[in-house]
Write an enzyme that holds these catalytic residues in place. Sequence first.
Site, mmCIF file in Angstrom:
data_model
loop_
_atom_site.group_PDB
_atom_site.id
_atom_site.type_symbol
_atom_site.label_atom_id
_atom_site.label_comp_id
_atom_site.label_asym_id
_atom_site.label_seq_id
_atom_site.Cartn_x
_atom_site.Cartn_y
_atom_site.Cartn_z
ATOM 1 N N GLY A 56 25.160 42.373 49.379
ATOM 2 C CA GLY A 56 23.908 41.604 49.382
ATOM 3 C C GLY A 56 23.531 41.177 50.792
ATOM 4 N N ALA A 57 23.592 42.139 51.728
ATOM 5 C CA ALA A 57 23.336 41.807 53.137
ATOM 6 C C ALA A 57 21.868 41.986 53.523
ATOM 7 C CB ALA A 57 24.224 42.672 54.031
ATOM 8 N N VAL A 96 25.393 46.651 42.493
ATOM 9 C CA VAL A 96 26.740 46.224 42.058
ATOM 10 C C VAL A 96 26.883 46.176 40.532
ATOM 11 C CG1 VAL A 96 27.188 44.905 44.189
ATOM 12 C CG2 VAL A 96 26.276 43.714 42.166
ATOM 13 N N ASN A 128 28.968 38.471 47.940
ATOM 14 C CA ASN A 128 27.828 37.562 48.059
ATOM 15 C C ASN A 128 26.670 37.959 47.152
ATOM 16 O OD1 ASN A 128 25.830 35.772 49.650
ATOM 17 N ND2 ASN A 128 25.045 37.843 50.012
ATOM 18 N N TYR A 159 23.331 30.867 34.548
ATOM 19 C CA TYR A 159 23.649 30.943 35.983
ATOM 20 C C TYR A 159 24.905 30.112 36.267
ATOM 21 C CZ TYR A 159 23.396 30.637 41.045
ATOM 22 O OH TYR A 159 23.715 30.687 42.395
ATOM 23 N N LYS A 193 28.666 31.293 37.723
ATOM 24 C CA LYS A 193 29.291 30.748 38.934
ATOM 25 C C LYS A 193 30.611 30.044 38.591
ATOM 26 C CE LYS A 193 26.521 32.428 42.009
ATOM 27 N NZ LYS A 193 27.003 33.375 43.034
HETATM 28 P P1 NDP Z 1 18.831 36.076 48.364
HETATM 29 O O1 NDP Z 1 17.966 36.396 47.198
HETATM 30 O O2 NDP Z 1 18.184 35.765 49.655
HETATM 31 O O3 NDP Z 1 19.883 37.274 48.582
HETATM 32 C C1 NDP Z 1 20.554 37.870 47.504
HETATM 33 C C2 NDP Z 1 21.210 39.159 47.973
HETATM 34 O O4 NDP Z 1 21.913 39.735 46.855
HETATM 35 C C3 NDP Z 1 20.200 40.193 48.435
HETATM 36 O O5 NDP Z 1 20.685 40.803 49.609
HETATM 37 C C4 NDP Z 1 20.145 41.191 47.300
HETATM 38 O O6 NDP Z 1 19.926 42.496 47.830
HETATM 39 C C5 NDP Z 1 21.584 41.102 46.753
HETATM 40 N N1 NDP Z 1 21.650 41.552 45.359
HETATM 41 C C6 NDP Z 1 21.106 40.966 44.272
HETATM 42 N N2 NDP Z 1 21.344 41.705 43.177
HETATM 43 C C7 NDP Z 1 22.068 42.780 43.590
HETATM 44 C C8 NDP Z 1 22.598 43.904 42.927
HETATM 45 N N3 NDP Z 1 22.461 44.078 41.618
HETATM 46 N N4 NDP Z 1 23.280 44.821 43.650
HETATM 47 C C9 NDP Z 1 23.419 44.663 44.982
HETATM 48 N N5 NDP Z 1 22.946 43.617 45.671
HETATM 49 C C10 NDP Z 1 22.254 42.697 44.979
HETATM 50 O O7 NDP Z 1 19.748 34.853 47.899
HETATM 51 P P2 NDP Z 1 20.947 34.063 48.625
HETATM 52 O O8 NDP Z 1 21.250 34.639 49.939
HETATM 53 O O9 NDP Z 1 20.639 32.633 48.538
HETATM 54 O O10 NDP Z 1 22.111 34.351 47.583
HETATM 55 C C11 NDP Z 1 23.350 34.944 47.941
HETATM 56 C C12 NDP Z 1 24.426 34.413 47.021
HETATM 57 O O11 NDP Z 1 24.561 33.010 47.197
HETATM 58 C C13 NDP Z 1 24.157 34.609 45.520
HETATM 59 O O12 NDP Z 1 25.373 34.951 44.899
HETATM 60 C C14 NDP Z 1 23.682 33.231 45.055
HETATM 61 O O13 NDP Z 1 23.934 33.020 43.706
HETATM 62 C C15 NDP Z 1 24.525 32.355 45.939
HETATM 63 N N6 NDP Z 1 24.063 30.984 46.161
HETATM 64 C C16 NDP Z 1 22.815 30.729 46.656
HETATM 65 C C17 NDP Z 1 22.444 29.415 46.898
HETATM 66 C C18 NDP Z 1 21.076 29.048 47.380
HETATM 67 O O14 NDP Z 1 20.649 27.892 47.152
HETATM 68 N N7 NDP Z 1 20.362 29.932 48.046
HETATM 69 C C19 NDP Z 1 23.384 28.300 46.698
HETATM 70 C C20 NDP Z 1 24.651 28.699 46.158
HETATM 71 C C21 NDP Z 1 24.985 29.990 45.943
HETATM 72 P P3 NDP Z 1 18.998 43.622 47.165
HETATM 73 O O15 NDP Z 1 17.900 42.924 46.421
HETATM 74 O O16 NDP Z 1 18.553 44.439 48.336
HETATM 75 O O17 NDP Z 1 19.949 44.368 46.293
HETATM 76 C C1 8X3 Z 2 22.232 27.966 43.906
HETATM 77 C C2 8X3 Z 2 22.064 26.506 43.964
HETATM 78 O O1 8X3 Z 2 21.373 24.398 42.692
HETATM 79 O O2 8X3 Z 2 20.123 26.411 42.220
HETATM 80 O O3 8X3 Z 2 23.462 28.355 43.399
HETATM 81 O O4 8X3 Z 2 22.342 26.170 41.395
HETATM 82 S S1 8X3 Z 2 21.446 25.861 42.488
#
Ligand code: NDP
Ligand code: 8X3
Length: 246
Positions: free
Chosen positions: A4-5, A54, A80, A146, A150
Amino acid sequence: MITGATSGFGKAFAAKFAANGYKLIITGRRQDRLEAIKKELEHKTAVHALHFDVQDREATFKAIGSLPAEWQDIDVLINNAGLALGRDFVDEASLDDWETMIDTNLKGLMYVSKAVLPFMIKNKKGHIINIGSTAAKEVYEKGNAYCATKSAVEAISKGMRIDLLRHGIKVTAIHPGAAETEFSVVRFKGDEGQASKVYDGFQPLSAEDVADVAFFTTTLPPHVCINDLVLTCTAQANSLYFYKQG
Ligand code: NDP
Ligand code: 8X3
């Protein structure tokens, strides 16, 4: 290796590890973004891009299995890739949303880990960092599936840590609170207004804040492992309590 980069935390992890001399394997579904990030970071380090979903077990094993020998010595895997879809009462939520979250956040993380582990086991070292959430720690209203995924990331991290003791592999679960990335735009299915409201009245974490902390966990001596780490902005105490102004 960072899953997820293409956005948010994953993109910031890539920049942080590249700036610190790591070679990078970056993954995601959006190939155009992967290629753009590869091009940008190649000025700093060697980058290998793997394009797969994934959720797709076969594609995940095929992509990771296709890594050239010189890319197989993976020191750090950051699981991630993940998402939230919808914010609905349990009786009103979409089954498709639930399945996508379970397939991505839990099953995807497990497929990627299983595919990468033989490389780490061969090297008798490695560090897996699983991105959980404060949603693993406290369940909030309309967070049902969700939060469940987690919580499962927290549980599988504990299980990995126990089972991988004999291979000397570190497992760290990082649980961030609210951070402004594309997360809420994805959760609210493109509704940018609803997404930005999530962060009204307080300063959330940035992706770079999370990247700094994740990188720190990899800087410790070989005998030291941070097992479980919760990180929020100062205006957030946990999933339920925020101090919002205005
Ligand atoms: P973004 O939406 O900015 O990034 C998510 C990333 O995950 C993207 O690069 C996307 O890439 C990738 N992704 C999603 N689904 C798939 C898939 N099926 N296969 C491969 N890659 C996938 O969100 P965040 O950076 O915020 O989220 C990253 C992680 O952090 C997640 O696990 C999220 O649950 C977690 N998180 C986020 C928080 C927040 O408040 N932002 C807080 C706590 C945890 P692409 O679409 O190109 O595949
Ligand atoms: C992402 C943060 O508060 O939406 O995991 O669950 S929250």
